[in-house]
Design a protein around this motif. Structure first.
Motif, PDB file in Angstrom:
ATOM      1  N   SER A   5       0.821  -1.214   0.000  1.00 32.35           N
ATOM      2  CA  SER A   5       0.000   0.000   0.000  1.00 32.35           C
ATOM      3  C   SER A   5       0.852   1.261   0.000  1.00 32.35           C
ATOM      4  N   GLU A   6       1.999   1.232   0.689  1.00 33.46           N
ATOM      5  CA  GLU A   6       2.902   2.385   0.682  1.00 33.46           C
ATOM      6  C   GLU A   6       3.494   2.604  -0.711  1.00 33.46           C
ATOM      7  N   LYS A   9       0.730   4.010  -2.956  1.00 35.90           N
ATOM      8  CA  LYS A   9       0.445   5.406  -2.590  1.00 35.90           C
ATOM      9  C   LYS A   9       1.514   6.342  -3.147  1.00 35.90           C
TER      10      LYS A   9
END
Length: 75
Positions: A5-6, A9
Motif C-alpha cells: 500500500s505504501e 500510494k
C-alpha cells in the motif's frame, strides 16, 4: 521494506506529479509483492500510457480487467 500500500500510494503521488518513470518503478515493486491486485496493474498501465508505451499499457489494462471485469476505471 515498504509494504504494497505504501508503494502504490507513492506511485500514485508520482503519477499525479508527472514523474511517470519513478511512478512506474513503484508500481513494478508493488507488483513484485502482489501480482493479483487489479488496481496496481491499472496504475502501472496508466504510467506506461503516460510514457507513450501503449502496447505495454494495454497489456496491463487487460490484465487488470481479467482480474476484475467490473472495474470501470481501467484504460
Amino acid at each position: 521494506m515498504p509494504d504494497v500500500s505504501e508503494l502504490v500510494k507513492k506511485g500514485k503521488a508520482l503519477l499525479v506529479e508527472g514523474n511517470f518513470e519513478d511512478a512506474l518503478a513503484y508500481f513494478e515493486q508493488a507488483l513484485l509483492l502482489n501480482q493479483n491486485d487489479s488496481d496496481i496493474w491499472n496504475q502501472k498501465g496508466a504510467a506506461l500510457r503516460s510514457l507513450g508505451r501503449y502496447d505495454e499499457a494495454l497489456e496491463c489494462f487487460n490484465k487488470s480487467l481479467e482480474m476484475d471485469p467490473t472495474d470501470r476505471h481501467s484504460s
